[in-house]
Motif scaffolding. Structure first.
Motif, mmCIF file in Angstrom:
data_model
loop_
_atom_site.group_PDB
_atom_site.id
_atom_site.type_symbol
_atom_site.label_atom_id
_atom_site.label_comp_id
_atom_site.label_asym_id
_atom_site.label_seq_id
_atom_site.Cartn_x
_atom_site.Cartn_y
_atom_site.Cartn_z
ATOM 1 N N LEU A 113 37.692 -32.294 70.121
ATOM 2 C CA LEU A 113 37.879 -31.130 69.275
ATOM 3 C C LEU A 113 38.228 -29.973 70.193
ATOM 4 O O LEU A 113 37.609 -29.811 71.246
ATOM 5 C CB LEU A 113 36.600 -30.807 68.504
ATOM 6 N N VAL A 114 39.210 -29.174 69.799
ATOM 7 C CA VAL A 114 39.601 -28.020 70.592
ATOM 8 C C VAL A 114 39.518 -26.798 69.693
ATOM 9 O O VAL A 114 40.086 -26.790 68.596
ATOM 10 C CB VAL A 114 41.027 -28.181 71.153
ATOM 11 N N PHE A 115 38.786 -25.781 70.172
ATOM 12 C CA PHE A 115 38.677 -24.541 69.404
ATOM 13 C C PHE A 115 39.309 -23.416 70.210
ATOM 14 O O PHE A 115 38.957 -23.171 71.358
ATOM 15 C CB PHE A 115 37.216 -24.203 69.101
ATOM 16 N N GLY A 116 40.240 -22.716 69.610
ATOM 17 C CA GLY A 116 40.940 -21.633 70.291
ATOM 18 C C GLY A 116 42.284 -21.437 69.637
ATOM 19 O O GLY A 116 42.457 -21.794 68.488
ATOM 20 N N GLU A 117 43.230 -20.949 70.301
ATOM 21 C CA GLU A 117 43.316 -20.478 71.660
ATOM 22 C C GLU A 117 42.937 -19.004 71.682
ATOM 23 O O GLU A 117 43.201 -18.284 70.734
ATOM 24 C CB GLU A 117 44.739 -20.588 72.189
ATOM 25 N N PHE A 118 42.389 -18.585 72.834
ATOM 26 C CA PHE A 118 42.072 -17.186 73.056
ATOM 27 C C PHE A 118 42.907 -16.693 74.230
ATOM 28 O O PHE A 118 43.198 -17.431 75.158
ATOM 29 C CB PHE A 118 40.581 -17.012 73.348
ATOM 30 N N ASP A 119 43.260 -15.432 74.197
ATOM 31 C CA ASP A 119 44.125 -14.830 75.203
ATOM 32 C C ASP A 119 43.471 -14.869 76.581
ATOM 33 O O ASP A 119 42.414 -14.280 76.789
ATOM 34 C CB ASP A 119 44.443 -13.390 74.807
ATOM 35 N N GLY A 120 44.094 -15.557 77.535
ATOM 36 C CA GLY A 120 43.572 -15.662 78.893
ATOM 37 C C GLY A 120 43.645 -14.362 79.674
ATOM 38 O O GLY A 120 42.999 -14.216 80.703
ATOM 39 N N GLU A 121 44.428 -13.400 79.197
ATOM 40 C CA GLU A 121 44.509 -12.092 79.852
ATOM 41 C C GLU A 121 43.423 -11.137 79.374
ATOM 42 O O GLU A 121 43.258 -10.065 79.942
ATOM 43 C CB GLU A 121 45.869 -11.434 79.582
ATOM 44 N N GLY A 123 39.983 -9.614 79.155
ATOM 45 C CA GLY A 123 38.693 -9.566 79.833
ATOM 46 C C GLY A 123 37.612 -9.432 78.779
ATOM 47 O O GLY A 123 37.643 -8.515 77.961
ATOM 48 N N ILE A 124 36.700 -10.376 78.758
ATOM 49 C CA ILE A 124 35.661 -10.357 77.723
ATOM 50 C C ILE A 124 34.324 -10.756 78.340
ATOM 51 O O ILE A 124 34.252 -11.694 79.129
ATOM 52 C CB ILE A 124 36.046 -11.272 76.533
ATOM 53 N N ASP A 125 33.288 -10.012 77.995
ATOM 54 C CA ASP A 125 31.971 -10.270 78.552
ATOM 55 C C ASP A 125 31.342 -11.527 77.958
ATOM 56 O O ASP A 125 30.663 -12.273 78.658
ATOM 57 C CB ASP A 125 31.056 -9.065 78.313
ATOM 58 N N THR A 139 24.588 -25.951 68.207
ATOM 59 C CA THR A 139 24.530 -25.544 69.605
ATOM 60 C C THR A 139 25.544 -24.427 69.819
ATOM 61 O O THR A 139 26.588 -24.399 69.180
ATOM 62 C CB THR A 139 24.765 -26.733 70.568
ATOM 63 N N ARG A 140 25.204 -23.520 70.714
ATOM 64 C CA ARG A 140 26.067 -22.372 70.995
ATOM 65 C C ARG A 140 26.876 -22.626 72.267
ATOM 66 O O ARG A 140 26.334 -23.012 73.289
ATOM 67 C CB ARG A 140 25.241 -21.092 71.143
ATOM 68 N N LEU A 141 28.167 -22.380 72.172
ATOM 69 C CA LEU A 141 29.079 -22.479 73.305
ATOM 70 C C LEU A 141 29.681 -21.093 73.501
ATOM 71 O O LEU A 141 29.965 -20.389 72.534
ATOM 72 C CB LEU A 141 30.193 -23.483 73.026
ATOM 73 N N ALA A 142 29.871 -20.699 74.758
ATOM 74 C CA ALA A 142 30.407 -19.363 75.018
ATOM 75 C C ALA A 142 31.186 -19.346 76.320
ATOM 76 O O ALA A 142 31.093 -20.269 77.127
ATOM 77 C CB ALA A 142 29.261 -18.351 75.076
ATOM 78 N N TYR A 143 31.944 -18.283 76.498
ATOM 79 C CA TYR A 143 32.599 -18.060 77.781
ATOM 80 C C TYR A 143 32.695 -16.571 78.069
ATOM 81 O O TYR A 143 32.621 -15.729 77.179
ATOM 82 C CB TYR A 143 33.984 -18.714 77.844
ATOM 83 N N LYS A 144 32.853 -16.282 79.344
ATOM 84 C CA LYS A 144 33.108 -14.930 79.844
ATOM 85 C C LYS A 144 34.403 -15.021 80.633
ATOM 86 O O LYS A 144 34.588 -15.951 81.416
ATOM 87 C CB LYS A 144 31.947 -14.487 80.742
ATOM 88 N N ASN A 145 35.301 -14.065 80.433
ATOM 89 C CA ASN A 145 36.586 -14.100 81.121
ATOM 90 C C ASN A 145 36.819 -12.774 81.840
ATOM 91 O O ASN A 145 36.763 -11.714 81.235
ATOM 92 C CB ASN A 145 37.730 -14.359 80.133
ATOM 93 N N ASN A 146 37.053 -12.868 83.148
ATOM 94 C CA ASN A 146 37.346 -11.696 83.954
ATOM 95 C C ASN A 146 38.799 -11.833 84.406
ATOM 96 O O ASN A 146 39.136 -12.768 85.129
ATOM 97 C CB ASN A 146 36.395 -11.643 85.153
ATOM 98 N N PHE A 147 39.651 -10.925 83.971
ATOM 99 C CA PHE A 147 41.074 -10.996 84.295
ATOM 100 C C PHE A 147 41.546 -9.640 84.783
ATOM 101 O O PHE A 147 41.175 -8.603 84.236
ATOM 102 C CB PHE A 147 41.892 -11.399 83.063
ATOM 103 N N LYS A 148 42.382 -9.671 85.829
ATOM 104 C CA LYS A 148 42.999 -8.426 86.298
ATOM 105 C C LYS A 148 44.295 -8.763 87.028
ATOM 106 O O LYS A 148 44.514 -9.893 87.465
ATOM 107 C CB LYS A 148 42.053 -7.637 87.198
ATOM 108 N N TRP A 149 45.132 -7.740 87.135
ATOM 109 C CA TRP A 149 46.364 -7.859 87.900
ATOM 110 C C TRP A 149 46.098 -7.280 89.279
ATOM 111 O O TRP A 149 45.626 -6.163 89.408
ATOM 112 C CB TRP A 149 47.496 -7.092 87.218
#
Length: 193
Positions: A113-121, A123-125, A139-149
């Protein structure tokens, strides 16, 4: 005349070379949750040919919405093909059932199962979803994404995935690939191999 033709060719070549190099389009990979579920005997519970599969019994809760499992065919029927661009644009599709690809054997393997897509650019806590299974198992699944140029114009990204507030450090978990074993009595067990 030959000289003018030669200078024109050189200038055109330089303009094309400079023009091509100045318009770099970075395709930033989107962020997705990939979920694999088997039983204690190794049966793929997402395989529609397996009699006791869970496909119709699984949903994801995200931002107040419930997303049932959708096949890739169902998704592509709903896809709006008018949004085309040279750059890759992440498309949120909800919860899709797919067959994974084994790059070592160059063949299809387990279902996921694939849930998404979320923007890889973006930045989300913390972005969190809840995986809902039979018998009230959640069950809870989560991610944090740190993106910068970076100053040189190149992207730099770091994504961390979580399972019930615990950071995943195994190879699969680091890449958002959640492998579970499910039983009606025991619920979900995360497999870190």
């Amino acid at each position: 005349m030959k000289r003018l033709k030669g200078i024109t060719t050189i200038l055109l070549t330089v303009c094309l070379f400079v023009g091509c190099n100045s318009d770099v389009i970075w395709d930033i990979a989107p962020v997705e949750f990939s979920i694999f579920i088997t039983d204690s005997e190794g049966n793929d519970l997402l395989d529609s040919t397996f009699q006791d599969n869970l496909i119709k019994d699984i949903t994801v809760s995200y931002q107040g919405e419930i997303y049932p499992v959708m096949t890739e065919f169902e998704y592509y029927e709903k896809l709006n093909a008018n949004n085309q661009t040279r750059a890759y644009m992440p498309t949120f599709y909800g919860l899709i059932l797919r067959q994974s690809w084994n790059s070592k054997t160059f063949s299809s393997s387990d279902f996921m199962l694939v849930f998404g897509e979320f923007d890889g650019e973006e930045g989300i806590d913390r972005r969190e979803i809840t995986l809902n299974l039979p018998n009230g198992c959640q069950t809870r699944l989560a991610y944090k994404n740190n993106f910068k140029w970076k100053s040189n114009g190149n992207p730099k990204a770091s994504t961390v995935f979580y399972l019930d507030d615990k950071e995943l450090n195994d190879d699969a978990g680091k890449n958002g690939r959640y492998k579970f074993q499910y039983s009606a009595t025991q619920g979900l067990k995360y497999i870190s191999k």
